[in-house]
Write an enzyme that holds these catalytic residues in place. Structure first.
Site, PDB file in Angstrom:
ATOM      1  N   THR A 178      -0.797  -5.637  -7.645  1.00  0.00           N
ATOM      2  CA  THR A 178      -1.894  -4.723  -7.970  1.00  0.00           C
ATOM      3  C   THR A 178      -1.459  -3.291  -7.683  1.00  0.00           C
ATOM      4  OG1 THR A 178      -3.631  -6.352  -7.558  1.00  0.00           O
ATOM      5  CG2 THR A 178      -4.266  -4.033  -7.443  1.00  0.00           C
ATOM      6  N   PHE A 180      -2.524   0.625  -7.010  1.00  0.00           N
ATOM      7  CA  PHE A 180      -3.606   1.420  -6.451  1.00  0.00           C
ATOM      8  C   PHE A 180      -3.348   2.897  -6.672  1.00  0.00           C
ATOM      9  CE2 PHE A 180      -3.843  -2.562  -4.245  1.00  0.00           C
ATOM     10  CZ  PHE A 180      -5.167  -2.739  -3.876  1.00  0.00           C
TER      11      PHE A 180
END
Length: 303
Positions: A178, A180
């Site tokens: 992921t 960010f």
């Protein structure tokens, strides 16, 4: 420095915040991390400078753009000044004595559930239940102490909430990561974005990645004209995602990520040219790219 993140201790957002602190430890002496219940509150508190920054997920290597966070930046006084890549290692956490064979429900954030489709396809008797976030799902299972319930959450959650691993790394893709953004307050300077970008080029030459939100005229060739501008100035287009425009049915704006490291002209000219080809343009991010997809593996393991 106060950094907000969505969720509670053990969330991937918290892990990304810890990773950022470790990367910037020479610059950040005291980091105060605050958990929030919603992304909306996070963006509002950053824009109003109640927080110094917010660590927010924006993209996943398995499921793509996280539109529920990206859409919040449109029209807000915020700017991404850094990016963090966080490896996602989902563990199926249950209570002591629990077994996969006895499970009926598995709780987690919708993104996490979608990243583990293969597991649910192989265990059709288990119902995936969308919940607030991964760490709060683990806490729920710990509170309920029901062997028929489990949670998909990070490795840290086991120690935090006294759970046992029923199965490790159940994400469908082993390289699941992921991305960010570190969002900070940003008010467009009076001299304009082009001037700001030119100053950034001198002060922070490694900040060669831009994230833009753009709306083009609704006529043939409008988007092509904008994209040709990037080609004209030797930019490498890194991403293009269409998003619906509020209160304009079937009209779309675009999140565009672009590498400007080879732009040879003054950034004021560059920005004015882009603005000429669009109806609306907002600078969403200006940051140093850290996009090998592997950054943070060691930091995550100790988070």
């Amino acid at each position: 420095m106060k950094i907000g993140y969505q969720g509670i201790a053990g969330s991937y957002s918290e892990a990304a915040s810890i990773q950022y602190q470790e990367r910037k430890q020479a610059e950040i002496k005291n980091l105060d991390m605050l958990g929030y219940n919603s992304f909306v509150e996070l963006v509002q508190d950053v824009a109003s400078q109640k927080l110094d920054a917010a660590m927010m997920p924006v993209e996943n290597s398995t499921t793509g753009l996280i539109d529920r966070t990206m859409d919040l930046y449109r029209g807000q006084s915020v700017l991404a000044t850094a990016e963090v890549y966080q490896p996602v290692q989902h563990i199926l956490w249950g209570v002591p004595g629990g077994r996969i064979e006895d499970l009926e429900e598995v709780y987690s954030h919708p993104e996490a559930l979608s990243q583990c489709r293969n597991f649910f396809a192989a265990h059709p008797w288990i119902q995936p239940i969308a919940y607030t976030d991964t760490a709060q799902s683990a806490k729920l299972v710990a509170d309920e102490q029901n062997p028929k319930l489990a949670a998909l959450a990070s490795p840290r959650c086991g120690d935090l909430y006294q759970l046992i691993p029923l199965q490790k790394e159940i994400q469908s893709e082993e390289t699941n990561t992921t991305r960010f953004f570190l969002m900070e307050s940003f008010v467009e300077p009076g001299e304009g974005i082009g001037k700001y970008l030119q100053e950034m080029r001198g002060e922070h030459p490694k900040r060669t990645r831009l994230m833009l939100y753009v709306e083009t005229p609704h006529k043939p060739g409008a988007l092509a004209k904008l994209l040709n501008t990037f080609n004209l100035y030797d930019c490498n287009l890194e991403g293009l995602d269409a998003r619906p425009i509020a209160d304009q049915p079937f009209a779309y704006g675009f999140f565009i990520e672009v590498d400007i490291s080879h732009v040879g002209i003054d950034m004021e000219i560059f920005w004015k040219t882009l603005a000429y080809a669009s109806n609306r343009m907002q600078l969403i991010g200006c940051f140093e790219p850290m996009n090998d997809g592997k950054i943070g593996g060691e930091a995550y393991a100790t988070a």
